[in-house]
Design a protein around this motif. Structure first.
Motif, short mmCIF file in Angstrom:
data_model
loop_
_atom_site.label_atom_id
_atom_site.label_comp_id
_atom_site.label_asym_id
_atom_site.label_seq_id
_atom_site.Cartn_x
_atom_site.Cartn_y
_atom_site.Cartn_z
N ILE A 29 45.97 34.67 33.61
CA ILE A 29 45.53 36.01 33.99
C ILE A 29 44.26 35.92 34.84
O ILE A 29 44.11 36.63 35.83
CB ILE A 29 45.29 36.86 32.73
N PHE A 44 43.91 37.36 38.49
CA PHE A 44 42.89 38.34 38.83
C PHE A 44 42.07 37.88 40.04
O PHE A 44 41.73 38.68 40.91
CB PHE A 44 42.00 38.61 37.62
N GLY A 50 41.62 39.88 43.47
CA GLY A 50 40.31 40.20 44.03
C GLY A 50 40.23 39.80 45.49
O GLY A 50 39.76 40.56 46.34
N THR A 67 29.90 43.30 47.72
CA THR A 67 29.72 43.89 46.39
C THR A 67 30.92 43.57 45.50
O THR A 67 30.76 43.17 44.34
CB THR A 67 29.59 45.42 46.51
N ALA A 68 32.12 43.71 46.08
CA ALA A 68 33.33 43.47 45.28
C ALA A 68 33.40 42.02 44.83
O ALA A 68 33.79 41.72 43.70
CB ALA A 68 34.56 43.83 46.10
N ILE A 101 31.01 41.45 41.89
CA ILE A 101 31.51 42.05 40.65
C ILE A 101 32.66 41.23 40.09
O ILE A 101 32.71 40.92 38.89
CB ILE A 101 31.95 43.51 40.90
N LEU A 131 33.07 39.33 36.37
CA LEU A 131 34.14 39.68 35.43
C LEU A 131 35.02 38.47 35.14
O LEU A 131 35.51 38.31 34.01
CB LEU A 131 34.97 40.83 35.99
N PHE A 173 33.48 36.68 32.43
CA PHE A 173 33.62 37.36 31.15
C PHE A 173 35.00 37.09 30.54
O PHE A 173 35.13 36.81 29.35
CB PHE A 173 33.40 38.86 31.32
N LEU A 194 36.13 35.32 27.02
CA LEU A 194 37.09 35.86 26.05
C LEU A 194 38.15 34.81 25.72
O LEU A 194 38.49 34.59 24.55
CB LEU A 194 37.80 37.07 26.64
#
Lengths: 127, 501
Positions: free
Chosen positions: A28, A32, A36, A74-75, A78, A82, A85, A89
């Protein structure tokens, strides 16, 4: 130029979505990242054709559109945060269960068994 | 007023930073969190009063032209929702402080500062005047919500947290792709400029943009069929966290949807939104009936209530949108209170499953009263706030001739009442069950009860102020549907220098 970018966006979205449908968090994360990148490329394509650097007084030629570049930066920042993060997890899940798979919901199973029809998800159980 | 708008966004972020620095010193950290949240709430109230008196305030950050720079817009809609939202978060933080030391608490060193980050994100999302800043605000809200949801690191939280994170990451990426699409079509992301330029686009492109953002905001708002992440992830988090999420996160999605789709004139999408609204209401209540745990039942009701706001939006009439705005104002405190009461039950009994608890009406009558008021309000029984909000929506639906959606709304209301009775029978009647050991301290019980009472008082205030609120909602709806007022306020009426390319 634009056609190549759009084809790249399409390929990245396709592979990204495929990876995201997987149960393993590491896949995943990869999916992702691809998604992005596709969004950043799409923003670049939306900016129109390339020109001189968008610095006032640096060139007489028409400059590139600076706004999509600012959006992209900016994207990127970010999505970088993430990604970390989600990796954290995944690592915690590995600590708890030994792998990084997304598991089924016990309560979902219980409700699904209430109905006589087999149901895997919420839409099924409420139909 | 410019400084106050900035304070509502920068204030909580700064307080969060300081709070994290002193996170081990509990009283200092709590004091800073409370101060940060109160300052934001006061700023919001000041803003609302000022907007009432002097009209919309627009801040051009860094003095840039709206074409290039970021604008923050405090109009009546923004100020009203900001007041309700910040007061709600403040109440929840007080509850969280009372909950410290009880079994179901989160890690307090993280909860306070993260609530502040969430507040900053909510303020930014409400006040922003352009879509890209809205994206950043969503990320701010989401990042703090990811941490709040998973910070205890329990297996159930990780499982549901993963679903939540992945769905929201996907929605964010779709948002970015949508931004690229909008920028390519209009060369701007400023909402006021979009309100001018989107209606001039070809029908195909215009509806494409409308549908794309319906999906993006619909995922945040838990609209049918994009809702399944919500009842899955909310019940596992600590009570305070769920209360904030249920009260605010989905509602912010509805807020931006109302703003974007009315201002850009997406009336053609009305039927699509109405069908989604009806299905959201029905699937939400039907899901709730199948559940057996207070927090899970309430989570499904979060979904079903979203349908009512979408119904108001889908009508695209002044009465409909005004009803949606009023419903939003009623729903934020009511949903929060319901989850706080769920937390009180859990604190008393150790869990919130209907099979294991019972007889609370005899033993803890305060909790029973605190549950009954928002529950009746949720079902739309007079004289509570839900009745006023639902009446205005149903009236709008009948006037617009959309009988089908009115029937669906009434049926869904009946089922809501049914499932509230189910909680009442399960939790408050029957033989009393023994309370969980060890019981929480008197002081923490008092704080938690007090915070919940304050929130219930808030829901009652919505009824008491129903008249003025309705007038305000109507004015908001007129401005949103007209659009020209917003455009003039943000861009200025003397726009010689702003030429569109």
């Amino acid at each position: 130029m634009s056609a190549a970018l759009i084809a790249a966006v399409a390929a990245l979205v396709g592979s990204g979505v495929y990876l995201i449908t997987s149960r393993s968090l590491s896949r995943i994360v990869l999916g992702f990242s691809l998604l992005g990148h596709s969004a950043v490329l799409a923003l670049l394509a939306a900016g129109g054709s390339a020109g001189a650097p968008p610095i006032v007084g640096s060139s007489d030629l028409p400059s590139s559109d600076p706004l999509p570049q600012a959006f992209s930066l900016t994207a990127i920042v970010i999505s970088f945060g993430l990604t970390l993060f989600v990796l954290a997890l995944a690592s915690r899940q590995r600590q708890l269960t030994g792998d990084d798979l997304v598991e089924d919901d016990v309560e979902d199973r219980r409700v699904a068994q209430l109905s006589t029809k087999p149901a895997d998800d919420r839409e099924g159980e409420t139909a | 007023m410019n400084a106050i708008i900035a304070l509502a966004i920068v204030g909580p972020l700064a307080a969060s930073g300081i709070g994290l620095l002193v996170r081990e010193r509990h009283h200092l950290r709590d004091a800073i969190t409370l101060m940060g949240l109160s300052a934001t709430a006061l700023a919001a109230i000041a803003l609302l009063i000022d907007v009432q008196r002097n009209g919309t305030t627009v801040v051009r950050v860094g003095g840039w032209d709206p074409e290039l720079g970021i604008v923050l817009v405090a109009d009546q809609f923004a100020a009203l929702i900001l007041v309700v939202a910040t007061l709600t978060i403040l109440v929840v933080d007080i509850f969280a402080i009372g909950q410290r030391g009880t079994a179901s608490t989160g890690d307090q060193t993280v909860v306070g500062p993260m609530l502040l980050v969430l507040t900053a994100g909510v303020s930014l999302a409400i006040l922003t005047g352009d879509l890209f800043t809205l994206f950043v605000a969503f990320e701010l809200i989401l990042v703090s919500s990811y941490v709040l949801l998973t910070h205890q690191g329990r297996a159930a939280q990780l499982r549901s947290g993963m679903t939540y994170v992945v769905i929201n990451l996907l929605a964010s990426t779709l948002f970015l792709l949508g931004l690229a699409y909008v920028y390519a079509a209009t060369r701007t992301v400023n909402i006021a400029l979009l309100a001018e330029r989107i209606p001039e686009l070809d029908d195909g492109v215009r509806l494409g943009i409308g549908l794309w953002f319906l999906v993006v905001f619909g995922t945040k708002a838990a609209m049918f069929p994009l809702f399944s992440w919500l009842p899955d992830s909310y019940p596992t988090a600590p009570t305070t966290v769920t209360a904030v999420f249920a009260g605010l996160l989905t509602k912010i999605g509805v807020y931006v949807m109302i703003r974007f789709h009315t201002l850009t004139g997406m009336d053609d999408l009305g039927p699509v939104i109405l069908v989604a609204a009806g299905l959201t209401m029905l699937v939400g209540v039907a899901g709730a009936l199948a559940q057996n745990d207070v927090k899970r039942i309430l989570s499904f009701h979060v979904v079903s209530q979203i349908g009512y706001m979408l119904m108001g939006l889908g009508l695209f009439s002044v009465a409909g949108v005004a009803g949606a705005v009023l419903f939003l104002v009623h729903q934020i405190p009511v949903k929060t209170v319901m989850f706080l009461v769920g937390g009180l039950i859990e604190d008393d009994q150790g869990n919130s499953s209907l099979d294991k608890v019972g007889g609370l009406a005899a033993r803890r009558p305060i909790i029973a009263v605190l549950f009954a008021i928002p529950a009746l309000s949720l079902a739309g029984i007079p004289p509570f706030s839900g009745f006023v909000a639902k009446l205005s929506l149903i009236d709008a639906g009948i006037n617009a001739g959309s009988v089908a959606i009115v029937v669906v709304a009434l049926v869904a209301s009946m089922f809501t009442l049914l499932s509230m009775s189910k909680i009442w029978l399960g939790v408050f009647w029957r033989e009393p069950t023994p309370p969980s050991e060890p019981a929480s301290s008197k002081a923490s019980k008092r704080t938690m009860n007090g915070a919940t009472m304050a929130a219930v008082a808030g829901t009652l205030a919505v009824v008491a102020l129903a008249g003025p609120l309705w007038n305000m909602s109507e004015e908001i709806a007129r401005d949103l549907l007209d659009g020209q007022t917003y455009i003039d306020e943000v861009l200025g009426t003397d726009r010689g220098g702003v030429a569109s390319p």
